[in-house]
Structures are given as C-alpha cells and as structure tokens.
Design a protein around this motif. Sequence first.
Motif, PDB file in Angstrom:
ATOM      1  N   ARG A   1      63.602  24.400 -71.621  1.00  0.00           N
ATOM      2  CA  ARG A   1      62.551  25.405 -71.473  1.00  0.00           C
ATOM      3  C   ARG A   1      61.357  25.191 -72.382  1.00  0.00           C
ATOM      4  NH1 ARG A   1      64.589  29.901 -68.652  1.00  0.00           N
ATOM      5  NH2 ARG A   1      66.720  29.410 -68.079  1.00  0.00           N
ATOM      6  N   SER A   2      61.333  24.083 -73.098  1.00  0.00           N
ATOM      7  CA  SER A   2      60.134  23.833 -73.911  1.00  0.00           C
ATOM      8  C   SER A   2      59.845  22.344 -73.955  1.00  0.00           C
ATOM      9  CB  SER A   2      60.315  24.369 -75.336  1.00  0.00           C
ATOM     10  OG  SER A   2      61.110  23.476 -76.088  1.00  0.00           O
TER      11      SER A   2
ATOM     12  N   GLU B   1      52.632  23.224 -75.885  1.00  0.00           N
ATOM     13  CA  GLU B   1      53.304  24.536 -75.889  1.00  0.00           C
ATOM     14  C   GLU B   1      52.323  25.617 -75.436  1.00  0.00           C
ATOM     15  OE1 GLU B   1      56.552  24.509 -76.436  1.00  0.00           O
ATOM     16  OE2 GLU B   1      56.756  22.567 -77.447  1.00  0.00           O
ATOM     17  N   ARG B   2      51.041  25.434 -75.809  1.00  0.00           N
ATOM     18  CA  ARG B   2      50.033  26.425 -75.387  1.00  0.00           C
ATOM     19  C   ARG B   2      49.870  26.392 -73.865  1.00  0.00           C
ATOM     20  NH1 ARG B   2      47.348  25.122 -80.052  1.00  0.00           N
ATOM     21  NH2 ARG B   2      46.010  23.593 -79.046  1.00  0.00           N
TER      22      ARG B   2
ATOM     23  N   ALA C   1      52.049  25.500 -71.803  1.00  0.00           N
ATOM     24  CA  ALA C   1      53.300  25.997 -71.211  1.00  0.00           C
ATOM     25  C   ALA C   1      53.415  27.516 -71.279  1.00  0.00           C
ATOM     26  CB  ALA C   1      54.488  25.339 -71.907  1.00  0.00           C
ATOM     27  N   GLN C   2      52.538  28.157 -72.065  1.00  0.00           N
ATOM     28  CA  GLN C   2      52.613  29.627 -72.103  1.00  0.00           C
ATOM     29  C   GLN C   2      52.227  30.238 -70.755  1.00  0.00           C
ATOM     30  OE1 GLN C   2      50.231  30.820 -75.430  1.00  0.00           O
ATOM     31  NE2 GLN C   2      51.876  30.356 -76.888  1.00  0.00           N
ATOM     32  N   ASP C   3      51.252  29.634 -70.093  1.00  0.00           N
ATOM     33  CA  ASP C   3      50.800  30.154 -68.804  1.00  0.00           C
ATOM     34  C   ASP C   3      51.820  29.911 -67.697  1.00  0.00           C
ATOM     35  OD1 ASP C   3      48.460  30.965 -69.817  1.00  0.00           O
ATOM     36  OD2 ASP C   3      47.289  29.230 -69.146  1.00  0.00           O
TER      37      ASP C   3
ATOM     38  N   PRO D   1      55.497  28.188 -67.755  1.00  0.00           N
ATOM     39  CA  PRO D   1      56.452  27.583 -68.691  1.00  0.00           C
ATOM     40  C   PRO D   1      57.090  26.305 -68.156  1.00  0.00           C
ATOM     41  CG  PRO D   1      56.947  29.920 -68.337  1.00  0.00           C
ATOM     42  CD  PRO D   1      55.902  29.535 -67.337  1.00  0.00           C
TER      43      PRO D   1
ATOM     44  N   ARG E   1      60.142  24.210 -67.205  1.00  0.00           N
ATOM     45  CA  ARG E   1      61.512  24.497 -66.819  1.00  0.00           C
ATOM     46  C   ARG E   1      62.059  23.288 -66.086  1.00  0.00           C
ATOM     47  NH1 ARG E   1      64.050  30.002 -64.295  1.00  0.00           N
ATOM     48  NH2 ARG E   1      66.148  29.430 -64.814  1.00  0.00           N
TER      49      ARG E   1
ATOM     50  N   ARG F   1      54.437  20.956 -62.080  1.00  0.00           N
ATOM     51  CA  ARG F   1      53.099  21.281 -62.599  1.00  0.00           C
ATOM     52  C   ARG F   1      52.052  21.359 -61.479  1.00  0.00           C
ATOM     53  NH1 ARG F   1      54.643  23.691 -66.824  1.00  0.00           N
ATOM     54  NH2 ARG F   1      52.439  24.036 -67.256  1.00  0.00           N
TER      55      ARG F   1
END
Length: 335
Positions: free
Chosen positions: A23-24, A43-44, A46-48, A50, A52, A124
């Motif tokens: 998940r990260s 990571e930024r 992936a905030q919008d 994520p 997976r 993506r």
Amino acid sequence: MIPFSSALTNTPHWQQQLADAFRSPRQLLRHLGLETHWHPGLERVAQDFPLRVTRHFADLMEPGNPNDPLLLQVLPSLHEGEPAPGFGSDPTGDRLARTGPGLLRKYHGRALIIATGSCAIHCRYCFRRHFPYREERADRRHWPALFEILAGDPTLTEVILSGGDPLMLGNQQLEELVERIGRLSRVRRLRIHSRLPVVLPGRLDDGLIQLLARSRLACTLVLHVNHPAELSTPLAQALRPLRQEGIQVLNQSVLLRGINDDLETQVSLCEKLFDFGILPYYLHQMDKVDGAAHFEVPAHRAKELHQAMRNLLPGYLLPRLVVEEVGAPSKLPLE
Ligand SMILES: *Cc1c(COP(=O)(O)O)cnc(C)c1O
Ligand code: SF4
C-alpha cells in the motif's frame, strides 16, 4: 491439515491475500530491492490515488529493475502532477452515460453496472481514477431501483458487471446479483470485466465458478492483461475449471508507453493469451485521463504497431485497436 488462519475465520483465502497487499511506494520498492528509487514525492502523488498491488502481482516483477513493465503500471510517478492539455477527469463521458444508480448505458443492448468502486490493484492509467465511486456504485440498497430500470428496457440483452472490480464482491453478493440479472427475461448474456484473477488467481474459486455455471446466462469473463509477464502459472491453473464450465475468457489491454508499445511484447502477449485459453478482444488506445499523459502512445504509432501485429498474427489473435469517444454508439476502431 486445515491451515491455522482459515480454521479460525471464515474469511476466504483470497480476501486474506487482499488484506496483505502493498500500500505504499516505499514498501513496494523495498520489496524489489529498489530503495534508492524511493522519493518523498511519490508518497505525495499516492495520496490522491493510493498505491495498491497484491503480493502475487509484485512477485511477477523483476527485482532490481526500475523499468519493470508491471511495476510501471502501479508505481506513482512525479509526472502525474504535470498539466496535460486535452486530458480530463472523465475522459469517457461516464457522468453523461449514467441512467441510474451505478448504471451506465452507452451502447445498444448492453448495460454496465458499476458493481463496486474498489480494486485489488490500482493502475496509474485507470480511466476511472477520478470517478465518484462513493456516490456512483450499485450498492445493494440501490438494487431495487436499478433492476426496475433494467426490467423496463426492452432492448437489453447483455449485462456487464464492471467497477472498480466486480470480483471484489464476495460470492454471496455476486450470486444474488447474477440471480437477479438472470430473472430479467430478455437478458441472455452476462459479462464480467475484471483484473482480479490476474493479480490474485485464487479469486477464481469453486464458489465463483459454480455460481456462474448455475446461471442460465451465457457468461464471459473479460480479463485485463497488458503484458505477457502478467500471465502466471497459477492463473493458467485457475482458468482451467472455468473454461471446463463453458465460460468464455477474453482479454482487453491498454496500450501504454514504455510498457507494451512494442511489437515483440504485443505478439508475445497475444500468443501467450491463447496458450492460456484467452482470446485477445480489445487493445485500447488509452483514455485521456488526468495524471496519465506520460503513458500515452500517439495514434499514428498505435496504428503502425497494430498493422505490424496484423502481419504477424493469425486473425483470431489480433485484438481490435479501439478508442472510446464520448457520445459514439460503439467503441471506435482506430483507423
Ligand atoms: C465498453 C463498454 C461496454 C462494452 O462495449 P463492447 O464493445 O460491447 O465491449 C458497454 N457499456 C459501457 C458503458 C462501456 O464503456
Ligand atoms: S483494475 Fe481496472 S478499474 Fe481497477 S484501477 Fe486497474 S484499470 Fe482501473
């Protein structure tokens, strides 16, 4: 011996595997020995949307290769934030095609149900990455309204379960859904669009195969495989009983720059699909969704590639190269 975990819970094995997904970006890159490719910006991004990805899919990636074609499909990229003219949040006009709760109606005779908003993998380039799933999915509480609309449509012959990924639903809920679709007297075909078997072959369990086999509807499973390395031995084994029950298996893929936009990869994908008992159906020119412009293959290159594939493959292994245009009465051949 019954494995310890399933002896204690009733959770199917595939759901336990889902819970164990990466998940990260940091966690995934570490797993692949690519720590030095980590960047806080990932990571930024992936905030919008994520990251997976299941362990099965990650295990098909080549350790130490930052350009692995499976990794590139799931790893957030700093390019996602770059503005791209012509790209938008709803490139396929799904909001316009909505005719009921979680119901999309674009083409003659076919209705598409957004059965759930979740997926086992986050791609993506996903054209539904900005789709308002929270409001727009066919939750059970919406079923009465949904089936009233479907029952009132005299032209309907096929229902498509999509999402998200409809196989994220458990077998019990799926069975109820399939059973209700089976009660629509004019509907003859059921189609399931899913990437789950590719990223978690254990999802094709006996319960699922039996519930499809019991339905009076002719069932087709449309998988989503973009690269031959996604076709694993556990998937081949999981598909066998499905095919024995007479369920058709097709594939659709998306043409993606740096991942599968070369002749060798496409020919090898089509041939390997056939070895697995899967027929290539569509090769999609990517939908212009915000955040995915770096994957775009220009139309003239897509056409050249497709022509070269036509010269090498038997006709039945050549997927149709198509593009989706808002308002068109079908997916359109890219010519
Ligand atoms: C792609 C799609 C279908 C299926 O189209 P086929 O050409 O039959 O595969 C149906 N409904 C919607 C809303 C779609 O986007
Ligand atoms: S599995 Fe399909 S719906 Fe889910 S993120 Fe990937 S492309 Fe999108």
